[in-house]
Design an enzyme around this catalytic site. Structure first.
Site, mmCIF file in Angstrom:
data_model
loop_
_atom_site.group_PDB
_atom_site.id
_atom_site.type_symbol
_atom_site.label_atom_id
_atom_site.label_comp_id
_atom_site.label_asym_id
_atom_site.label_seq_id
_atom_site.Cartn_x
_atom_site.Cartn_y
_atom_site.Cartn_z
ATOM 1 N N SER A 95 -25.564 22.167 -5.079
ATOM 2 C CA SER A 95 -24.686 23.123 -5.742
ATOM 3 C C SER A 95 -23.392 22.439 -6.214
ATOM 4 C CB SER A 95 -24.418 24.301 -4.807
ATOM 5 O OG SER A 95 -23.914 25.403 -5.504
ATOM 6 N N ASP A 224 -33.378 30.769 -8.521
ATOM 7 C CA ASP A 224 -31.997 30.580 -8.076
ATOM 8 C C ASP A 224 -31.123 31.667 -8.692
ATOM 9 O OD1 ASP A 224 -29.341 29.649 -7.663
ATOM 10 O OD2 ASP A 224 -30.040 27.576 -7.580
ATOM 11 N N HIS A 253 -31.564 29.527 -4.212
ATOM 12 C CA HIS A 253 -30.476 28.555 -4.277
ATOM 13 C C HIS A 253 -30.396 27.721 -2.999
ATOM 14 C CE1 HIS A 253 -26.789 26.827 -5.795
ATOM 15 N NE2 HIS A 253 -26.132 27.190 -4.711
#
Length: 273
Positions: A95, A224, A253
């Site tokens: 991320s 995601d 995610h």
């Protein structure tokens, strides 16, 4: 606890276990190095040296009010890698940490990095702009800011549902995983978390991606809900000189935690390739 003090006086916490080729793990917002537990144990047992730090303002690192920008995050990593004398390293980011990896590799990694892995990464650019018309509107990030600033404990509890795909029909919810996310998040400084929203949403990594010549693996879940696959991974791999994309139908995610066996196996294969 293992810490270094970087040039502006901020203390950066890290864990450093094992020996062999080093793998450096970069966590996402608003978490800590603990988010890599499933990877740290797996790669430690595979004979690697594993390092995971807490980004400034996050986890056990110093709760400084300043320096919450991607250039400083990458410079902190550079100081850590120098202090630990890391060479031939694999850098893996999830991320926001994926953005940190590619900025570090582009600006500081010359001669120290062998390969990089971007997992569910925010690269190349999340926010909607004239140049990025299919990006996410600013209003969405303003909502994240408002929730973080005014009701962080409950907002962070709720955030775990889309993060891990636990809001999908038929999902097998782990309360322990949700609680551990919240535990990590609440360890960090609210100002750091607030400021980092601008960092992960508005930082443009296009030139970083274009400039990196070493092998980069891009891994992304097609379901995601936090960092959309088509907006990020599909674009990022096209900008890389030596990039490879692996996409995962249905993965969320937070797939390094919920789908650790699959993710770890693919990372290991990439490292050994």
């Amino acid at each position: 606890m293992s810490k270094i003090q970087v040039k502006d006086g901020t203390e950066i916490y890290y864990k450093d276990w094992g020996s062999g080729q080093p793998i450096v793990f970069h966590h996402g917002w608003p978490l800590s190095g603990d988010d890599w537990d499933a990877q740290l144990m797996f790669f430690l047992h595979q004979g690697f040296r594993v390092i995971a730090h807490d980004r400034r303002g996050h986890g056990r690192s110093g709760q400084t009010p300043h320096g919450h920008d991607m250039d400083t995050y990458a410079a902190d990593v550079a100081e850590l890698t120098q202090a630990l004398d890391l060479t031939n390293a694999i850098h893996i980011g999830h991320s926001t940490g994926g953005g940190e990896v590619i900025r570090y590799v582009a600006k500081h990694g010359q001669g120290r990095v062998a390969k990089a892995v971007l997992i569910s990464a925010v690269t190349p650019l999340m926010m909607q702009t004239q140049a990025n018309p299919d990006g996410i509107p600013l209003s969405v990030f303003d909502e994240i800011r408002e929730g973080t600033a005014t009701r962080r404990p409950q907002y962070f509890q709720d955030f775990t549902l889309p993060f891990y795909g636990y809001n999908r029909e038929g999902a097998k919810v782990s309360q322990g995983i949700r609680d551990n996310w919240w535990r990590q998040a609440m360890m960090g400084a609210i100002k750091a978390h607030y400021d980092c929203i601008k960092v992960f949403s508005e930082t443009d990594f296009t030139q970083d991606l274009k400039s990196v010549e070493l092998p980069v693996l891009v891994m992304h879940g097609e379901d995601d809900q936090i960092v959309p696959f088509e907006l990020t991974a599909v674009k990022a791999v096209k900008l890389l000189k030596n990039g490879k994309l692996i996409s995962y139908p249905g993965f969320p995610h937070g797939m390094p935690t919920t789908e650790a066996a699959a993710i770890n196996a693919d990372i290991l294969a990439f490292i050994k390739s």
